[in-house]
Design a protein around this motif. Structure first.
Motif, short mmCIF file in Angstrom:
data_model
loop_
_atom_site.label_atom_id
_atom_site.label_comp_id
_atom_site.label_asym_id
_atom_site.label_seq_id
_atom_site.Cartn_x
_atom_site.Cartn_y
_atom_site.Cartn_z
N ASP A 26 0.85 -1.19 0.00
CA ASP A 26 0.00 0.00 0.00
C ASP A 26 0.89 1.25 0.00
OD1 ASP A 26 0.98 -0.40 2.54
OD2 ASP A 26 -0.91 -0.08 3.57
N SER A 27 0.35 2.38 0.34
CA SER A 27 1.08 3.64 0.29
C SER A 27 2.19 3.69 1.34
CB SER A 27 0.12 4.81 0.51
OG SER A 27 0.84 6.01 0.69
N LEU A 28 3.43 3.77 0.88
CA LEU A 28 4.57 3.87 1.79
C LEU A 28 4.52 5.17 2.58
CD1 LEU A 28 7.24 2.78 2.90
CD2 LEU A 28 8.38 3.86 0.96
N THR A 29 4.13 6.26 1.94
CA THR A 29 4.06 7.55 2.62
C THR A 29 3.10 7.49 3.80
OG1 THR A 29 4.49 8.61 0.49
CG2 THR A 29 3.72 10.03 2.26
N ALA A 30 1.94 6.87 3.60
CA ALA A 30 0.96 6.75 4.69
C ALA A 30 1.52 5.87 5.81
CB ALA A 30 -0.35 6.18 4.15
N ARG A 31 2.18 4.79 5.46
CA ARG A 31 2.76 3.91 6.49
C ARG A 31 3.84 4.63 7.29
NH1 ARG A 31 2.29 -1.64 7.02
NH2 ARG A 31 0.80 -2.51 5.58
N LEU A 32 4.69 5.37 6.59
CA LEU A 32 5.75 6.11 7.28
C LEU A 32 5.17 7.14 8.24
CD1 LEU A 32 8.26 6.72 4.36
CD2 LEU A 32 8.65 5.28 6.37
N VAL A 83 13.28 8.16 3.62
CA VAL A 83 13.36 7.33 2.42
C VAL A 83 13.82 8.19 1.24
CG1 VAL A 83 11.97 6.03 0.74
CG2 VAL A 83 11.56 5.73 3.19
N ALA A 84 14.69 7.63 0.42
CA ALA A 84 15.07 8.24 -0.85
C ALA A 84 14.41 7.40 -1.94
CB ALA A 84 16.58 8.23 -1.02
N ALA A 85 13.65 8.04 -2.83
CA ALA A 85 12.91 7.32 -3.85
C ALA A 85 13.30 7.81 -5.24
CB ALA A 85 11.41 7.50 -3.64
N ARG A 86 13.38 6.86 -6.15
CA ARG A 86 13.74 7.16 -7.54
C ARG A 86 12.75 6.43 -8.43
NH1 ARG A 86 18.83 8.20 -10.64
NH2 ARG A 86 18.77 6.83 -12.45
N SER A 87 12.07 7.17 -9.29
CA SER A 87 11.08 6.61 -10.21
C SER A 87 11.52 6.90 -11.64
CB SER A 87 9.70 7.23 -9.95
OG SER A 87 9.32 7.03 -8.61
N ARG A 104 3.90 16.53 -4.23
CA ARG A 104 2.90 15.51 -3.87
C ARG A 104 3.53 14.13 -4.00
NH1 ARG A 104 -1.62 16.84 -7.86
NH2 ARG A 104 0.19 17.58 -8.97
N ALA A 105 3.15 13.22 -3.12
CA ALA A 105 3.69 11.86 -3.13
C ALA A 105 3.16 11.08 -4.33
CB ALA A 105 3.33 11.14 -1.84
N LEU A 106 4.04 10.48 -5.08
CA LEU A 106 3.66 9.68 -6.24
C LEU A 106 2.76 8.52 -5.83
CD1 LEU A 106 3.86 8.84 -9.21
CD2 LEU A 106 6.05 7.75 -8.67
N GLY A 107 3.10 7.85 -4.74
CA GLY A 107 2.31 6.72 -4.27
C GLY A 107 0.87 7.10 -3.98
N HIS A 108 0.66 8.26 -3.35
CA HIS A 108 -0.71 8.71 -3.08
C HIS A 108 -1.48 8.83 -4.39
CE1 HIS A 108 -0.73 9.36 1.18
NE2 HIS A 108 0.29 10.20 1.14
N GLN A 109 -0.84 9.38 -5.41
CA GLN A 109 -1.51 9.56 -6.70
C GLN A 109 -1.83 8.21 -7.33
OE1 GLN A 109 -2.49 12.69 -7.54
NE2 GLN A 109 -1.61 13.14 -5.55
N LEU A 110 -0.88 7.28 -7.29
CA LEU A 110 -1.09 5.96 -7.88
C LEU A 110 -2.23 5.21 -7.19
CD1 LEU A 110 2.59 4.78 -8.38
CD2 LEU A 110 1.00 5.54 -10.15
N PHE A 111 -2.23 5.21 -5.87
CA PHE A 111 -3.26 4.48 -5.14
C PHE A 111 -4.61 5.18 -5.24
CE2 PHE A 111 0.63 2.80 -3.19
CZ PHE A 111 0.42 1.46 -3.47
N ALA A 112 -4.63 6.50 -5.33
CA ALA A 112 -5.88 7.24 -5.48
C ALA A 112 -6.51 6.93 -6.84
CB ALA A 112 -5.65 8.74 -5.34
N ARG A 113 -5.68 6.84 -7.89
CA ARG A 113 -6.21 6.51 -9.22
C ARG A 113 -6.85 5.13 -9.21
NH1 ARG A 113 -4.61 9.16 -13.66
NH2 ARG A 113 -4.45 7.31 -14.93
#
Length: 173
Positions: A26-32, A83-87, A104-113
């Motif tokens: 799930d969303s790493l940002t939310a978990r963190l 966390v360091a993230a590279r996409s 904005r967090a990429l993960g939030h956008q992906l999971f929201a879509r």
């Protein structure tokens, strides 16, 4: 450089909370945010056209030297980098909304879509892989990282998301 390997094989010797974070889908940002009991912010270090590493091009099925859309960020809380993230994604496949993410967090956008239309399964995620290596930006040392491919729409090239757990709380003691 160490090779990426499935989390199910590599993660058996990790301590919590790192094992939980690396294996989560799930969303790493939310978990963190829940883990540190503080808001997590995104600092953008690079976003736009760039070059990819060989292992990234191979994961994406792209030829050597192909230009990509690349985003390098850190996820931070309480003034510390967690966390360091590279996409990375084929440049011509980058949807306009990704180029406008900003902080904005990429993960939030992906999971929201995906949540907006679950019956269509807009976003699909591959299995998770992990390795111990440097993120490749900000001169950060080698840490445990994970990666997976996200398919944003049927028939479109995937997005490779890599996250390295750089905070001292994630270092094996």
């Amino acid at each position: 450089m160490p090779r990426w390997q499935p989390v199910t094989l590599a993660g058996v010797y990790l301590d919590d909370p790192l094992r939980t974070l690396i294996g989560s889908r799930d969303s790493l940002t939310a978990r963190l945010s829940r883990l540190v009991a503080a808001p997590v912010t995104v600092s953008v270090h690079h976003q736009g056209a760039g070059r990819a590493r060989r292992d990234e091009l191979a994961a994406l099925g792209l030829p050597a030297g192909q230009r990509v859309w690349r985003r390098e960020v850190t996820l931070e809380a309480n003034g510390e980098v967690l966390v360091a993230a590279r996409s990375v994604m084929a440049l011509e496949a980058c949807p306009p909304w990704m180029a406008r993410l900003g902080t904005r967090a990429l993960g939030h956008q992906l999971f929201a879509r995906s949540a907006r239309a679950p019956q269509k399964a807009i976003v699909r995620r591959s299995r998770l892989e992990m390795r111990h290596a440097a993120p490749g930006f900000l001169s950060l040392p080698a840490m445990w990282g994970r990666r997976s491919l996200f398919t944003l729409a049927a028939g479109r090239p995937p997005l490779l998301v890599q996250e390295y757990f750089v905070h001292e709380r994630f270092r094996r003691r």
